[in-house]
Design a protein around this motif. Structure first.
Motif, PDB file in Angstrom:
ATOM      1  N   VAL A  64      21.258  -1.601   3.836  1.00 38.37           N
ATOM      2  CA  VAL A  64      20.210  -0.937   4.620  1.00 38.37           C
ATOM      3  C   VAL A  64      18.934  -0.801   3.799  1.00 38.37           C
ATOM      4  N   PHE A  65      19.094  -0.648   2.488  1.00 43.77           N
ATOM      5  CA  PHE A  65      17.940  -0.475   1.597  1.00 43.77           C
ATOM      6  C   PHE A  65      17.602  -1.763   0.847  1.00 43.77           C
ATOM      7  N   GLN A  66      17.988  -2.899   1.419  1.00 45.11           N
ATOM      8  CA  GLN A  66      17.750  -4.173   0.754  1.00 45.11           C
ATOM      9  C   GLN A  66      16.260  -4.437   0.551  1.00 45.11           C
ATOM     10  N   GLN A  67      15.465  -4.189   1.575  1.00 42.18           N
ATOM     11  CA  GLN A  67      14.031  -4.454   1.450  1.00 42.18           C
ATOM     12  C   GLN A  67      13.406  -3.583   0.373  1.00 42.18           C
ATOM     13  N   GLU A  68      13.747  -2.298   0.355  1.00 40.72           N
ATOM     14  CA  GLU A  68      13.184  -1.412  -0.657  1.00 40.72           C
ATOM     15  C   GLU A  68      13.631  -1.825  -2.054  1.00 40.72           C
ATOM     16  N   PHE A  69      14.892  -2.227  -2.190  1.00 36.18           N
ATOM     17  CA  PHE A  69      15.389  -2.648  -3.501  1.00 36.18           C
ATOM     18  C   PHE A  69      14.708  -3.925  -3.967  1.00 36.18           C
ATOM     19  N   ASP A  70      14.560  -4.901  -3.066  1.00 32.67           N
ATOM     20  CA  ASP A  70      13.905  -6.156  -3.443  1.00 32.67           C
ATOM     21  C   ASP A  70      12.442  -5.929  -3.804  1.00 32.67           C
ATOM     22  N   GLN A  71      11.789  -5.041  -3.059  1.00 28.27           N
ATOM     23  CA  GLN A  71      10.390  -4.774  -3.381  1.00 28.27           C
ATOM     24  C   GLN A  71      10.240  -4.110  -4.742  1.00 28.27           C
ATOM     25  N   TRP A  72      11.220  -3.353  -5.157  1.00 30.37           N
ATOM     26  CA  TRP A  72      11.177  -2.746  -6.483  1.00 30.37           C
ATOM     27  C   TRP A  72      11.562  -3.749  -7.563  1.00 30.37           C
ATOM     28  N   LEU A  73      12.615  -4.523  -7.330  1.00 30.80           N
ATOM     29  CA  LEU A  73      13.108  -5.443  -8.346  1.00 30.80           C
ATOM     30  C   LEU A  73      12.165  -6.627  -8.536  1.00 30.80           C
ATOM     31  N   TYR A  74      11.614  -7.133  -7.441  1.00 26.74           N
ATOM     32  CA  TYR A  74      10.760  -8.323  -7.513  1.00 26.74           C
ATOM     33  C   TYR A  74       9.304  -7.969  -7.193  1.00 26.74           C
ATOM     34  N   ARG A  75       8.887  -6.788  -7.602  1.00 30.01           N
ATOM     35  CA  ARG A  75       7.521  -6.360  -7.287  1.00 30.01           C
ATOM     36  C   ARG A  75       6.477  -7.261  -7.929  1.00 30.01           C
ATOM     37  N   ASP A  76       6.809  -7.897  -9.075  1.00 32.35           N
ATOM     38  CA  ASP A  76       5.844  -8.791  -9.710  1.00 32.35           C
ATOM     39  C   ASP A  76       5.739 -10.116  -8.982  1.00 32.35           C
ATOM     40  N   LEU A  77       6.698 -10.409  -8.081  1.00 36.64           N
ATOM     41  CA  LEU A  77       6.666 -11.655  -7.330  1.00 36.64           C
ATOM     42  C   LEU A  77       6.198 -11.456  -5.894  1.00 36.64           C
ATOM     43  N   LEU A  78       6.511 -10.343  -5.321  1.00 35.85           N
ATOM     44  CA  LEU A  78       6.196 -10.114  -3.911  1.00 35.85           C
ATOM     45  C   LEU A  78       4.746  -9.746  -3.674  1.00 35.85           C
ATOM     46  N   PHE A  79       4.107  -9.193  -4.686  1.00 35.67           N
ATOM     47  CA  PHE A  79       2.731  -8.716  -4.494  1.00 35.67           C
ATOM     48  C   PHE A  79       1.785  -9.446  -5.440  1.00 35.67           C
ATOM     49  N   VAL A  80       0.642  -9.855  -4.902  1.00 38.76           N
ATOM     50  CA  VAL A  80      -0.382 -10.581  -5.658  1.00 38.76           C
ATOM     51  C   VAL A  80      -1.729  -9.941  -5.384  1.00 38.76           C
ATOM     52  N   GLU A  81      -2.731 -10.443  -6.052  1.00 41.21           N
ATOM     53  CA  GLU A  81      -4.090  -9.981  -5.784  1.00 41.21           C
ATOM     54  C   GLU A  81      -4.485 -10.351  -4.350  1.00 41.21           C
ATOM     55  N   PRO A  82      -5.034  -9.416  -3.601  1.00 38.23           N
ATOM     56  CA  PRO A  82      -5.379  -9.711  -2.199  1.00 38.23           C
ATOM     57  C   PRO A  82      -6.322 -10.901  -2.104  1.00 38.23           C
ATOM     58  N   ARG A  83      -5.966 -11.826  -1.246  1.00 40.52           N
ATOM     59  CA  ARG A  83      -6.808 -13.000  -1.053  1.00 40.52           C
ATOM     60  C   ARG A  83      -7.956 -12.661  -0.108  1.00 40.52           C
ATOM     61  N   THR A  84      -9.073 -13.329  -0.321  1.00 38.55           N
ATOM     62  CA  THR A  84     -10.265 -13.080   0.481  1.00 38.55           C
ATOM     63  C   THR A  84     -10.471 -14.120   1.570  1.00 38.55           C
TER      64      THR A  84
END
Length: 300
Positions: free
Chosen positions: A67-87
């Motif tokens: 149930v908390f898979q998305q929250e766990f992945d966002q924490w574990l792979y936060r350096d991969l899932l989030f980047v500088e906002p594109r313009t």
């Protein structure tokens, strides 16, 4: 021949009266049919519970974690899932695929299939690929610059391991039976879930009150009395309130199983007017000339 008379006084008389009333409450209204069916239902409920409870505990615990898979992945792979906002607009899909193929070259020959690009400007693009037709990887790329970030193997991801334990007990796939892949683990989980429905039905039958006036032991668990009755109440009463939820969870889980799932997909293909749910969030990114990876195959 003499006749012996027994009298009860005080607490003895009250105890006897209570025992007689309790016996009446427990007695079936239709002795022959009701007793035999109730005894059979109790056996089915007891033995099925003893056999499948360990598997149900594993499935329930891993399902709660998923149930908390998305929250766990966002924490574990936060350096991969989030980047500088594109313009501006993201780079082309062809460039994304070429960059991923080059990034995965040390692992072997990569073939990129699905591409997942979210509308959020600060999210990376996910590209699903196969390595030498044997391993599945998920690669991440900055859609604004096309820069290849990193990848991870599906089989080694913590949440994927939990998902494999939930779906097939970490057991491998076996062989093909007709057009259906035989999976020992998935079949065991499917059997346990199916028996959970039988446990639920027989449990409701065994719980069904004989007197509408009963409250304790029917709608509220008792906290005093014989330990057997107290434990039985705390087993049955909460289960009654959770029965509908438990049934929905079991049936919805069977949709993703091997045999029930194949039947559900066959019904969907013959009756649905819409396409099955896809991994794509932006359908215009889909390339019909590229192979599309099956989600079950990726998780397998």
């Amino acid at each position: 021949m003499g006749v012996e008379f027994r009298t009860f006084a005080g607490n003895d008389a009250a105890t006897s009266s209570a025992n007689v009333q309790e016996a009446k409450d427990e007695a079936p209204r239709h002795p022959a049919l009701s007793y035999n069916f109730r005894a059979a239902a109790w056996r089915w409920h007891f033995y099925a519970g003893m056999l499948v409870s360990p598997l149900l505990l594993i499935v329930a615990a891993t399902g709660a974690l998923l149930v908390f898979q998305q929250e766990f992945d966002q924490w574990l792979y936060r350096d991969l899932l989030f980047v500088e906002p594109r313009t501006g607009e993201p780079v082309s899909i062809e460039l994304m695929r070429d960059n991923v193929v080059r990034g995965l070259a040390p692992l072997g020959e990569a073939e990129v299939g699905d591409v997942l690009l979210l509308d959020a400007k600060n999210r990376s693009a996910e590209l699903f690929a196969t390595i030498d037709d044997t391993s599945y990887v998920c690669a991440y790329e900055d859609p604004g610059s096309g820069r290849y970030l990193r990848h991870f193997m599906f089989e080694k991801s913590p949440m994927r391991m939990i998902e494999q334990l939930h779906r097939r007990l970490l057991l491998p796939r076996n062989r093909m039976i007709g057009e259906q892949t035989s999976e020992t683990g998935s079949t065991l989980v499917e059997l346990a879930t199916s028996w959970a429905i039988i446990l639920l039905i027989t449990g409701l039958y065994l719980w069904w009150p004989r007197r509408a006036s009963s409250v304790w032991g029917v709608w509220l668990p008792r906290v005093r009395g014989r330990s057997y009755r107290v434990w039985r109440d705390w087993h049955t009463v909460p289960a009654v309130y959770l029965a509908v939820f438990t049934l929905l969870v079991a049936i919805s889980g069977l949709v993703f199983s091997t045999w029930w799932g194949s039947g559900a997909r066959a019904v969907q293909e013959s009756t649905a007017d819409v396409e099955p749910i896809s991994l794509y969030r932006n359908t215009e990114l889909r390339d019909p000339d590229k192979p599309v990876l099956d989600y079950d195959a990726i998780l397998g």
